[in-house]
Design an enzyme around this catalytic site. Sequence first.
Site, PDB file in Angstrom:
ATOM      1  N   THR A  55       0.816  -1.211   0.000  1.00 43.70           N
ATOM      2  CA  THR A  55       0.000   0.000   0.000  1.00 43.70           C
ATOM      3  C   THR A  55       0.850   1.262   0.000  1.00 43.70           C
ATOM      4  OG1 THR A  55      -1.734  -1.216   1.178  1.00 43.70           O
ATOM      5  CG2 THR A  55      -1.893   1.177   1.226  1.00 43.70           C
ATOM      6  N   TYR A 144       6.793 -11.771   4.722  1.00 45.26           N
ATOM      7  CA  TYR A 144       5.661 -11.140   4.033  1.00 45.26           C
ATOM      8  C   TYR A 144       5.430 -11.909   2.731  1.00 45.26           C
ATOM      9  CZ  TYR A 144       3.037  -7.283   1.753  1.00 45.26           C
ATOM     10  OH  TYR A 144       2.101  -6.515   1.097  1.00 45.26           O
ATOM     11  N   LYS A 173       3.034 -12.427   7.375  1.00 45.38           N
ATOM     12  CA  LYS A 173       1.877 -11.702   6.847  1.00 45.38           C
ATOM     13  C   LYS A 173       1.450 -12.443   5.592  1.00 45.38           C
ATOM     14  CE  LYS A 173       0.338  -7.417   4.640  1.00 45.38           C
ATOM     15  NZ  LYS A 173       0.741  -6.094   4.108  1.00 45.38           N
TER      16      LYS A 173
END
Length: 312
Positions: A55, A144, A173
């Site tokens: 993001t 991640y 994640k």
Amino acid sequence: MSSRFAGDPSAVRGAITPLVTPFAADGSLDLGAIKPLVDWQLEQGTHGISVGGSTGEPTSQTVSERVAVMRAAAAAIDGRVPFLPGTGTALMAETLELTAEAQRLGAAAALVVTPYYGRAQQEGLFRWYSSVASEFPDLPIIVYNVPVRAAVDIAPETVGRLRRAHHNIVGIKETTRDFEHASYVLNAAGTDFIALSGIELLCYPMLCLGGAGHLSCVGNFAPQPVAQLYDAFVAGNHEQARALHYDLHPLVDAAFAETNPVPVKWVMEQLGLLESGRPREPLAPLSDAARKRVLQLLATSPHVDLPVAVSA
């Protein structure tokens, strides 16, 4: 920089907002916008702050720019909540440089993305994360996994192997819609492994599996319901948590009307949270068709009130 959460993986819990990177209208970093964003997030109940994830458009920034964003965010947070910066790149030297800065800034943990584009084998991924973990033995590392962007999916068996080999590889994640993957990871790495959802509509299900929380891009413009979902769950109010899960559906659809974070930044600009909602190249501004779709979706949600002057 000191923080009571520095190097503490137990603090990595709840709704951790993956903050957008503010850019001015000319495309330069708008570092001055970060503190007001962080302050507003914490007022709304957000449990932690991350920068440098998908993001935040990290691949559209130089390493020095990413460091500047991390420093601005850490200063704005000022130890009030855990800091979880994304420090991974496709180049080991850059990853180590960014991870060292995260440790210096008092991060609770570093979020290290699987190296993208190269399509590393599982042995390559094991060696990559082993190198990072060995370089920073006192810093918790969170893997991640985002195969849609990185073009590689770290296997549950590899995650389990990393957990057994390195005490400081403490979590993952998961940004994959294959929800079985998260279950297999926890089975391979242990149910005390920190599992964070990076898929908005899997935030609630991840908690049900024993996950520790979520990083939801929707939290950038609607942090309160995203945080309340976690708060309700840990309080045992599963009915409210489930209701919030469904409440968030239109906001999730709006956030992904086009490539993240383009719609998110446009909404934030309309709400006055950003002076400019500009994304960086190669992303383009929100299209007219997507803007119309976003407005239709937000009109069905009680959680976001756009100014009445905004129209399709």
